[in-house]
Enzyme design. Structure first.
Site, PDB file in Angstrom:
ATOM      1  N   ASP A  28       0.845  -1.192   0.000  1.00 12.58           N
ATOM      2  CA  ASP A  28       0.000   0.000   0.000  1.00 12.58           C
ATOM      3  C   ASP A  28       0.883   1.246   0.000  1.00 12.58           C
ATOM      4  O   ASP A  28       1.778   1.387   0.843  1.00 12.58           O
ATOM      5  CB  ASP A  28      -0.889  -0.022   1.246  1.00 12.58           C
ATOM      6  CG  ASP A  28      -1.940   1.066   1.251  1.00 12.58           C
ATOM      7  OD1 ASP A  28      -2.336   1.518   0.161  1.00 12.58           O
ATOM      8  OD2 ASP A  28      -2.378   1.455   2.358  1.00 12.58           O
ATOM      9  N   GLY A  82      -7.422   8.547   7.162  1.00 15.79           N
ATOM     10  CA  GLY A  82      -7.461   8.796   8.595  1.00 15.79           C
ATOM     11  C   GLY A  82      -8.866   8.852   9.155  1.00 15.79           C
ATOM     12  O   GLY A  82      -9.861   8.730   8.445  1.00 15.79           O
ATOM     13  N   ALA A  89     -11.264   5.057   2.633  1.00 20.16           N
ATOM     14  CA  ALA A  89     -12.687   4.710   2.582  1.00 20.16           C
ATOM     15  C   ALA A  89     -13.185   4.055   3.861  1.00 20.16           C
ATOM     16  O   ALA A  89     -14.208   3.379   3.840  1.00 20.16           O
ATOM     17  CB  ALA A  89     -12.949   3.790   1.382  1.00 20.16           C
ATOM     18  N   SER A 132      -8.437   2.504   8.981  1.00 22.20           N
ATOM     19  CA  SER A 132      -8.766   3.207  10.228  1.00 22.20           C
ATOM     20  C   SER A 132      -9.827   2.477  11.041  1.00 22.20           C
ATOM     21  O   SER A 132      -9.762   2.455  12.278  1.00 22.20           O
ATOM     22  CB  SER A 132      -9.252   4.627   9.924  1.00 22.20           C
ATOM     23  OG  SER A 132      -8.221   5.412   9.371  1.00 22.20           O
TER      24      SER A 132
END
Length: 309
Positions: free
Chosen positions: A82, A181, A213, A257
């Site tokens: 990522d 975030g 997302a 997140s």
């Protein structure tokens, strides 16, 4: 079954009107929680590693744990880098057995983004690895990715066809209003579905990716705040918007997140209620269960990839 690339996953997802969950992993319990949920729902998986996770847990450890996930679950699982920010980092991941890498050169001018991305694509494809790139800039903070809101920019649909044709990239992350975030939006977020629709027209059948997302489940935000945290107004992308995107050209949705919040909230609550506990299994076990709960919900209610393994 060995690790797989995302090629077949994305083809099925595009044709079927659903998306694959790309879940960031940092330790064993997070991997186990994700894989347990996917196994229960018979869903394909992308387990992705950020540069920060590589520094924290060591690439060899993470790869071996992901291989264990493949062995114990029998699911099709891709191991993805990522936000790789350089050719050297992407090359290292290709050489160490990743089946997918992302080169994020979106901070550079358009022509330079193409040049860097093409270099990664040529090396990765020579080794049977697929490549994701990014066009447009998402605001927010995730590990080493930091973009101020004033520097964020939507993806320009007029650029996507040229970018894909010149780079040979396999999937494309676009900016339509999501954000990295948990401290994300002031007011209701508005995703630019008009941009997504136009990109889909310019690139028919081509897999699109959404970063930033996570939906930031309020149950975990409340627990964190209840037990000493300070996250006023933290919120994410409404899940109905993500589900809509998954029925369009979006084949991969990144989720990080939400998992961090679930782990942190569960551990905070556990120690508040059990201050004398010192055995890591006593608090990491419930954290793993919280990850499983979040991922199972995402697979069934947001991504729609249950039963698609």
């Amino acid at each position: 079954m060995p690790l797989v690339t995302t090629t077949e996953m994305f083809k099925k997802a595009y044709d079927g009107g659903y998306a694959i969950g790309a879940f960031n992993v940092n330790n064993m319990e997070i991997i186990q929680g994700i894989v347990e949920a996917a196994t229960e729902e018979n869903a394909p998986l992308i387990l992705q590693v950020s540069a920060g996770a590589r520094k924290y847990a060591n690439t060899v450890y993470l790869k071996k744990m992901v291989e264990a996930a493949v062995e114990t679950s029998g699911l099709p699982i891709a191991l993805h880098l990522d936000h790789g920010d350089s050719f050297a980092l992407c090359k290292d991941c290709v050489d160490s057995g990743f089946t997918s890498v992302m080169i994020d050169a979106s901070a550079h001018p358009f022509a330079e983004n193409i040049s860097i991305t093409k270099q990664v694509v040529e090396y990765a494809h020579d080794h049977g690895v697929v490549v994701e790139a990014e066009l447009g800039k998402l605001a927010g903070v995730e590990d080493d990715v930091k973009v101020d809101a004033k520097d964020a920019s939507y993806t320009d649909p007029d650029q996507v066809q040229e970018f894909v044709e010149k780079t040979g990239v396999d999937s494309l992350a676009i900016a339509i209003g999501t954000s990295h975030g948990a401290f994300k939006f002031k007011g209701q977020p508005k995703l630019r579905f008009d941009i997504l629709e136009e990109v889909g027209k310019r690139l028919p059948g081509f897999p699109i990716v959404l970063h930033g997302a996570s939906s930031v489940p309020q149950e975990y935000v409340k627990l964190i705040n209840q037990y000493g945290g300070n996250m006023p107004g933290a919120q994410g992308v409404p899940e109905e918007m993500l589900r809509k995107a998954a029925t369009m050209a979006v084949c991969k949705i990144n989720i990080d997140s939400d998992l961090r919040l679930a782990v942190t909230a569960t551990i905070r609550e556990h120690f508040a209620l059990n201050p004398s506990h010192f055995d890591p299994r006593q608090y990491l076990g419930p954290a793993r269960d919280a990850v499983r709960k979040v991922v199972r919900h995402k697979i069934v209610d947001v991504l729609g990839c249950n039963g698609k393994a």
